[in-house]
Enzyme design. Structure first.
Site, PDB file in Angstrom:
ATOM      1  N   TYR A 136       8.918  -2.169   8.906  1.00 19.57           N
ATOM      2  CA  TYR A 136       8.730  -2.597   7.513  1.00 19.57           C
ATOM      3  C   TYR A 136       9.568  -3.852   7.283  1.00 19.57           C
ATOM      4  O   TYR A 136      10.798  -3.815   7.331  1.00 19.57           O
ATOM      5  CB  TYR A 136       9.143  -1.454   6.585  1.00 19.57           C
ATOM      6  CG  TYR A 136       9.017  -1.675   5.099  1.00 19.57           C
ATOM      7  CD1 TYR A 136       8.493  -2.848   4.559  1.00 19.57           C
ATOM      8  CD2 TYR A 136       9.424  -0.689   4.206  1.00 19.57           C
ATOM      9  CE1 TYR A 136       8.384  -3.030   3.201  1.00 19.57           C
ATOM     10  CE2 TYR A 136       9.327  -0.848   2.844  1.00 19.57           C
ATOM     11  CZ  TYR A 136       8.808  -2.018   2.347  1.00 19.57           C
ATOM     12  OH  TYR A 136       8.714  -2.196   0.983  1.00 19.57           O
ATOM     13  N   LYS A 166       4.380  -3.101   8.040  1.00 22.59           N
ATOM     14  CA  LYS A 166       4.134  -3.439   6.646  1.00 22.59           C
ATOM     15  C   LYS A 166       4.888  -4.726   6.373  1.00 22.59           C
ATOM     16  O   LYS A 166       6.116  -4.772   6.480  1.00 22.59           O
ATOM     17  CB  LYS A 166       4.610  -2.338   5.696  1.00 22.59           C
ATOM     18  CG  LYS A 166       4.427  -2.716   4.218  1.00 22.59           C
ATOM     19  CD  LYS A 166       5.057  -1.719   3.271  1.00 22.59           C
ATOM     20  CE  LYS A 166       4.871  -2.184   1.829  1.00 22.59           C
ATOM     21  NZ  LYS A 166       5.580  -1.309   0.862  1.00 22.59           N
ATOM     22  N   ILE A 208      -0.412  -1.588   2.248  1.00 24.63           N
ATOM     23  CA  ILE A 208       0.376  -0.564   1.569  1.00 24.63           C
ATOM     24  C   ILE A 208       0.677  -1.135   0.198  1.00 24.63           C
ATOM     25  O   ILE A 208       1.478  -2.063   0.058  1.00 24.63           O
ATOM     26  CB  ILE A 208       1.653  -0.216   2.348  1.00 24.63           C
ATOM     27  CG1 ILE A 208       1.286   0.325   3.731  1.00 24.63           C
ATOM     28  CG2 ILE A 208       2.488   0.802   1.581  1.00 24.63           C
ATOM     29  CD1 ILE A 208       2.481   0.671   4.605  1.00 24.63           C
TER      30      ILE A 208
END
Length: 298
Positions: A136, A166, A208
């Site tokens: 992330y 992400k 996301i």
């Protein structure tokens, strides 16, 4: 690993009652709302889910409730990032035991690890927990720590369970480099809701998305229209969504999405302090944005 992150994954809020206590009934209500909107996955205990404000026992409970309520209808992603490798490893093991489909691990966010330290951090966790893992990247909220594409490529090459990233950096050039260098090995997901179409155009696999809490069907429309080849419809949906994402500036993160949910009758409750409710002027501006999206307000 055969698990492939894709589609629209809602970055779910963590609902609290007026005493800022974890609200299990509201968790289940929000999950049903998201599933009704057609999301392909649910991401709990992330940035939008106030992971920094949750106790470990609350995270464990949230993981377990989410897996139970989703009941296989979508993928469940658990945010297990922490400042130390030791804590992130422990949380990732807890998430695996709860039955989640994958873990998303943000870079350490107070210290500023270098590339070698980031590789060590993610490699340690991936090597000790047999669970699909998403890296992330969110430099705006992690003291400027940014995952270099070469770091991501090394991690993906050495660990088959590192299956995605992400990217919430908002730098489309960086996103495109992740895809160019690593897209054959892992899924690249937009973490900036205004860049879903752009990420898909470069070859990304989805998003996301925090705004999917409020308008899940609209965010899903962006992805599904794009996949079906109706790029004009996908862009129209992207443009309709943009004002809601831009409205994040109306209050301290992540209060805007919670206030929007409360306005449409989905119980999200307050954020945990020090984040306070929006002021009256900002709430009115948010209310007008929701009306423009043709949402029914309380």
């Amino acid at each position: 690993m055969t698990f492939k992150p894709k589609g629209i994954i809602a970055a779910m809020v963590t609902p609290f009652n007026e005493r800022e206590e974890f609200n299990e009934d509201a968790v289940r209500e929000i999950i049903r709302h998201l599933l009704k909107g057609g999301v392909h996955g649910i991401f709990v205990s992330g940035s939008q889910g106030e992971f920094w404000a949750l106790e470990e026992a609350e995270k464990k409970k949230l993981f377990e409730i989410s897996v139970d309520e989703v009941d296989g209808k979508a993928a469940v992603y658990a945010g297990t990032g922490a400042e130390s490798t030791r804590e992130a490893l422990r949380l990732t093991r807890i998430a695996k035991d709860a039955g989640v489909d994958a873990a998303s691990i943000i870079t350490p966010y107070y210290i500023k690890p270098n590339d070698k330290e980031l590789i060590s951090h993610y490699s340690t966790i991936a090597g000790k927990v047999d669970l699909p893992i998403l890296v992330y990247n969110n430099p705006d909220r992690t003291s400027g720590v940014c995952i270099d594409p070469e770091v991501l490529l090394k991690l993906a090459a050495e660990h088959s369970n590192i299956v995605g990233i992400k990217d919430s950096g908002g730098d489309l050039t960086l996103t495109s480099e992740y895809i160019r260098k690593c897209g054959s090995k892992i899924s690249v997901l937009a973490g900036r809701d205004t860049l879903i179409c752009a990420t898909l155009s470069y070859g990304g696999q989805g998003s996301i998305a925090a705004t999917a809490n409020v308008v899940p069907a609209l965010v899903v429309e962006i992805y599904e229209s794009f996949i079906e080849g109706d790029y004009e419809k996908a862009m129209e949906a992207q443009y309709r969504l943009a004002p809601l994402r831009i409205a994040f500036e109306l209050g301290s993160f992540p209060v805007v999405i919670k206030e929007a949910l409360n306005m449409i009758g989905v119980r999200a409750g307050p954020c945990r302090k020090p984040v306070l409710p929006m002021d009256a002027e900002s709430r009115e501006r948010l209310r007008r944005i929701l009306l423009d999206l043709q949402l029914k307000l309380n």
